[in-house]
Design a protein around this motif. Sequence first.
Motif, PDB file in Angstrom:
ATOM      1  N   SER A   1       0.830  -1.208   0.000  1.00 41.99           N
ATOM      2  CA  SER A   1       0.000   0.000   0.000  1.00 41.99           C
ATOM      3  C   SER A   1       0.861   1.253   0.000  1.00 41.99           C
ATOM      4  O   SER A   1       0.534   2.253  -0.642  1.00 41.99           O
ATOM      5  CB  SER A   1      -0.911   0.028   1.223  1.00 41.99           C
ATOM      6  N   GLY A   2       1.972   1.191   0.741  1.00 39.55           N
ATOM      7  CA  GLY A   2       2.867   2.341   0.794  1.00 39.55           C
ATOM      8  C   GLY A   2       3.422   2.676  -0.575  1.00 39.55           C
ATOM      9  O   GLY A   2       3.562   3.844  -0.944  1.00 39.55           O
ATOM     10  N   ILE A   3       3.724   1.635  -1.349  1.00 34.48           N
ATOM     11  CA  ILE A   3       4.221   1.855  -2.704  1.00 34.48           C
ATOM     12  C   ILE A   3       3.130   2.460  -3.582  1.00 34.48           C
ATOM     13  O   ILE A   3       3.362   3.389  -4.361  1.00 34.48           O
ATOM     14  CB  ILE A   3       4.714   0.523  -3.310  1.00 34.48           C
ATOM     15  N   LEU A   4       1.888   1.938  -3.419  1.00 31.92           N
ATOM     16  CA  LEU A   4       0.767   2.410  -4.243  1.00 31.92           C
ATOM     17  C   LEU A   4       0.314   3.812  -3.850  1.00 31.92           C
ATOM     18  O   LEU A   4      -0.269   4.534  -4.659  1.00 31.92           O
ATOM     19  CB  LEU A   4      -0.421   1.447  -4.108  1.00 31.92           C
ATOM     20  N   ALA A   5       0.570   4.176  -2.608  1.00 28.29           N
ATOM     21  CA  ALA A   5       0.045   5.456  -2.122  1.00 28.29           C
ATOM     22  C   ALA A   5       1.150   6.312  -1.505  1.00 28.29           C
ATOM     23  O   ALA A   5       0.998   6.902  -0.466  1.00 28.29           O
ATOM     24  CB  ALA A   5      -1.051   5.212  -1.106  1.00 28.29           C
ATOM     25  N   PHE A   6       2.278   6.363  -2.165  1.00 31.95           N
ATOM     26  CA  PHE A   6       3.422   7.114  -1.659  1.00 31.95           C
ATOM     27  C   PHE A   6       3.053   8.591  -1.482  1.00 31.95           C
ATOM     28  O   PHE A   6       2.465   9.219  -2.358  1.00 31.95           O
ATOM     29  CB  PHE A   6       4.602   6.985  -2.631  1.00 31.95           C
ATOM     30  N   ASN A   7       3.389   9.158  -0.318  1.00 33.55           N
ATOM     31  CA  ASN A   7       3.161  10.572  -0.008  1.00 33.55           C
ATOM     32  C   ASN A   7       1.706  10.930   0.269  1.00 33.55           C
ATOM     33  O   ASN A   7       1.374  12.105   0.339  1.00 33.55           O
ATOM     34  CB  ASN A   7       3.678  11.466  -1.133  1.00 33.55           C
ATOM     35  N   TRP A   8       0.831   9.938   0.419  1.00 32.59           N
ATOM     36  CA  TRP A   8      -0.577  10.227   0.735  1.00 32.59           C
ATOM     37  C   TRP A   8      -0.707  10.368   2.245  1.00 32.59           C
ATOM     38  O   TRP A   8      -0.970   9.396   2.943  1.00 32.59           O
ATOM     39  CB  TRP A   8      -1.490   9.123   0.211  1.00 32.59           C
ATOM     40  N   LYS A   9      -0.528  11.551   2.729  1.00 36.84           N
ATOM     41  CA  LYS A   9      -0.637  11.787   4.171  1.00 36.84           C
ATOM     42  C   LYS A   9      -2.053  12.228   4.536  1.00 36.84           C
ATOM     43  O   LYS A   9      -2.717  12.918   3.783  1.00 36.84           O
ATOM     44  CB  LYS A   9       0.361  12.855   4.611  1.00 36.84           C
ATOM     45  N   ARG A  10      -2.481  11.829   5.713  1.00 37.80           N
ATOM     46  CA  ARG A  10      -3.786  12.271   6.204  1.00 37.80           C
ATOM     47  C   ARG A  10      -3.702  13.737   6.624  1.00 37.80           C
ATOM     48  O   ARG A  10      -2.674  14.198   7.101  1.00 37.80           O
ATOM     49  CB  ARG A  10      -4.245  11.407   7.388  1.00 37.80           C
ATOM     50  N   LYS A  11      -4.820  14.428   6.474  1.00 36.68           N
ATOM     51  CA  LYS A  11      -4.857  15.843   6.818  1.00 36.68           C
ATOM     52  C   LYS A  11      -4.658  16.021   8.320  1.00 36.68           C
ATOM     53  O   LYS A  11      -5.273  15.341   9.131  1.00 36.68           O
ATOM     54  CB  LYS A  11      -6.203  16.448   6.415  1.00 36.68           C
ATOM     55  N   HIS A  12      -3.778  16.942   8.664  1.00 37.86           N
ATOM     56  CA  HIS A  12      -3.529  17.263  10.068  1.00 37.86           C
ATOM     57  C   HIS A  12      -3.171  18.744  10.162  1.00 37.86           C
ATOM     58  O   HIS A  12      -1.987  19.112  10.151  1.00 37.86           O
ATOM     59  CB  HIS A  12      -2.410  16.392  10.628  1.00 37.86           C
ATOM     60  N   PRO A  13      -4.185  19.613  10.237  1.00 42.08           N
ATOM     61  CA  PRO A  13      -3.923  21.053  10.246  1.00 42.08           C
ATOM     62  C   PRO A  13      -3.242  21.523  11.527  1.00 42.08           C
ATOM     63  O   PRO A  13      -3.588  21.085  12.627  1.00 42.08           O
ATOM     64  CB  PRO A  13      -5.321  21.664  10.112  1.00 42.08           C
ATOM     65  N   TYR A  14      -2.265  22.409  11.369  1.00 41.19           N
ATOM     66  CA  TYR A  14      -1.600  23.039  12.511  1.00 41.19           C
ATOM     67  C   TYR A  14      -2.122  24.472  12.658  1.00 41.19           C
ATOM     68  O   TYR A  14      -2.849  24.966  11.809  1.00 41.19           O
ATOM     69  CB  TYR A  14      -0.088  23.015  12.315  1.00 41.19           C
ATOM     70  N   GLY A  15      -1.769  25.109  13.760  1.00 43.68           N
ATOM     71  CA  GLY A  15      -2.228  26.476  14.000  1.00 43.68           C
ATOM     72  C   GLY A  15      -3.725  26.556  14.236  1.00 43.68           C
ATOM     73  O   GLY A  15      -4.384  27.506  13.825  1.00 43.68           O
ATOM     74  N   GLN A  16      -4.279  25.554  14.955  1.00 37.49           N
ATOM     75  CA  GLN A  16      -5.727  25.509  15.173  1.00 37.49           C
ATOM     76  C   GLN A  16      -6.202  26.560  16.164  1.00 37.49           C
ATOM     77  O   GLN A  16      -7.385  26.908  16.203  1.00 37.49           O
ATOM     78  CB  GLN A  16      -6.144  24.109  15.647  1.00 37.49           C
ATOM     79  N   THR A  17      -5.275  27.070  16.995  1.00 39.23           N
ATOM     80  CA  THR A  17      -5.629  28.122  17.957  1.00 39.23           C
ATOM     81  C   THR A  17      -4.596  29.249  17.864  1.00 39.23           C
ATOM     82  O   THR A  17      -3.479  29.059  17.377  1.00 39.23           O
ATOM     83  CB  THR A  17      -5.652  27.588  19.401  1.00 39.23           C
ATOM     84  N   VAL A  18      -4.999  30.418  18.349  1.00 38.28           N
ATOM     85  CA  VAL A  18      -4.075  31.553  18.428  1.00 38.28           C
ATOM     86  C   VAL A  18      -4.102  32.091  19.856  1.00 38.28           C
ATOM     87  O   VAL A  18      -5.127  32.068  20.533  1.00 38.28           O
ATOM     88  CB  VAL A  18      -4.463  32.676  17.440  1.00 38.28           C
ATOM     89  N   GLU A  19      -2.950  32.568  20.308  1.00 40.40           N
ATOM     90  CA  GLU A  19      -2.855  33.161  21.635  1.00 40.40           C
ATOM     91  C   GLU A  19      -3.200  34.642  21.560  1.00 40.40           C
ATOM     92  O   GLU A  19      -2.832  35.333  20.601  1.00 40.40           O
ATOM     93  CB  GLU A  19      -1.442  32.984  22.203  1.00 40.40           C
ATOM     94  N   ILE A  20      -3.932  35.126  22.576  1.00 43.58           N
ATOM     95  CA  ILE A  20      -4.285  36.541  22.619  1.00 43.58           C
ATOM     96  C   ILE A  20      -4.019  37.085  24.020  1.00 43.58           C
ATOM     97  O   ILE A  20      -3.964  36.334  24.998  1.00 43.58           O
ATOM     98  CB  ILE A  20      -5.766  36.781  22.239  1.00 43.58           C
TER      99      ILE A  20
END
Length: 673
Positions: free
Chosen positions: A14-33
């Motif tokens: 599967s890794g060969i068939l789907a090379f570089n297919w990463k699951r979405k993982h957004p950063y910066g979900q919060t901001v400090e104020i």
Amino acid sequence: MINNWLAVGLLVVSGILAFNWKRKHPYGQTVEIGEKPENGGRIRRNSACADHLISFLEDDEIYTLYDSLVKSCKKYGERKCFGERKKDSNGNLGKFEWISYNTYLERCEYIQQGLCELGLKPKSKVGIFSKNRLEWLIVHSASFIQSYCVVSFYETLGVESLSYVTEHAEIGLAFCSAETLQKTLDIAKGVKVLKTIICFDSIDKEHYNIAKELGVTLYTYDEIMKKGKEANGKHKHTPPTPDTLSTIMYTSGTTGPPKGVMITHKNLTSVVCAVSDFIKVYDTDVHYSYLPYAHVLERVVILAAFHFGAAIGIFSGDISNILVEVKLLSPTLFIGVPRVFERIKTNVFKEISKKPALLRTLFNGAYNLKYLSIQHGFKLPIIEKVLDLVFFSKIKQALGGKVRVILSGSAPLSFDTEVFLRVVMCCCVLQGYGASEGCGGDACKRLDDESVGTIGPPFASNEIKLVDVPELGYDSNGEVQTGEVCLRGPSISSGYYKDEEKTREEFKDGWFHTGDIGRWNRDGSLSIVDRKKNIFKLSQGEYVAVEKIETIVVKSEYVEQVCIYGDSQKSCVIAIIHPHPESCSEWAGSKKTDKDIKEICKNQDFIKVVLDDIIKNCKKSGLHGFEIPKAIHLTPEAFSDQNNLLTPSFKLKRHEIKKYFEDEIKKLYSKLD
């Protein structure tokens, strides 16, 4: 071993068939104020609303639940709104029968007109004491029209607690069902303020006579509807303002009398308006409503689904019908609590264990492959589609086959169960976090976040800060930021009804202190790691977080429910356990011994098997020696709200459990001394 090698083999291909297919993982979900406070970390907001918090929808002019009711019904008109199953002449439940948004608003209008005819003044308190049903929701929505304040009763509470709530909230009029009518009359015996009772069902002569003796006026729901129709709209609406009290939500209370959380229209409306930033609700969505309306989580879900035009199927009231009704309804949104999802997982693996060896091997290989890919954050699009079609599509049918989002709330969902749901239900799985004081919606994982184990950023209607808990080693400014979760914003309650002492204790400088210990993650999301109030010190000075231990202990195949207990004068913890009835039966069958669960729970050989399995799991999970239970007591009786060992929202009533098993706890410790 074969399963593991099969998973590894498929993984490589599967890794060969789907090379570089990463699951979405957004950063910066919060901001400090803001500035950094002395004893805590900086305030964080959802990055989508860094410069403001949502309390209304200005473009749609939605400022209160009254606005949402009127404008949603105008917008969605003849679309399906609420559905429920009716019984035929033989008592059998049929298919879901639906009413439109227009019909729903019409019934709300009749009810509020009928209540006005009885002389009920705007802003009066209205009690509702019943299981989930359409009439419950109609009364709730009708209350918006005259600014009534709804006080809901947990059906399983005893008369003493219900009487306390009735008197404390000054409830003069209450709705009930045939099942709760007698208990409502019992409340009226000791509470002078309750003078009018309206039953959703027909009333027999005996109950009319009892009411007459008590000086209570009894009506049926149909009689109020009739009065409302005949009033012909003569009573003008008295719409609420954002600050009008919408409900007093009495928390079930793990100790002491219930606390009345004051919730305004602004509190609830802000959560409803913020929902679209998390779970996109469409007018094509279908929700199955089975969690109790007396709990804030389901109330908010209903309000949000209604606001965005979804169709809502209502639970018939019989727990044994839930899976039947889910299949019949085919919901697209499924909301539950961890206990429900743990049961689904247990049942799935139980059924798989009955399959032939080859099928078990193939299923386990497929399951392990998808599990690993989710756990490590890579995607196998082609392979996963094939696995879903061949292995998991039938399991998904258990929830009707159309679920696109599963939301778990009320308590933390274990990592293993979250991944299980992602694997077999083939849909998005979110964890939400919310206290009654925060209207049940304080943080939620994002739809575009495919990582596991967090509760996401704050809702757009509130902000969060972590406060240091130095005695437990939690530092909100450490390398890993941890501390007590504190909430502030339009969705957060102002305090407890007629209880200034408790309000001062838990609401400080505008912040509600939840008692939960949170951790900010590198991606800006929040995780709940402990419970401040459920942490205690053992005799040698070690602090023990019981919920962390319970999460691990319940992974044992033999454990259905567990309560960890520790005496501050002792050096170890013990566990009160209700075992899986199926595991008891299977063990007894293998040993050719008595299959009665009461006898099995007394069997010392079985007790040793359970304890050994628990110790193995605890060590595997890296618990310290003082955190591992040294002795256990098995009880054949499940913890439930019926025996007062669980709250109606499925939380352990630790104080009651300690009293209930006092003798057993003493015996366990005496054997260890």
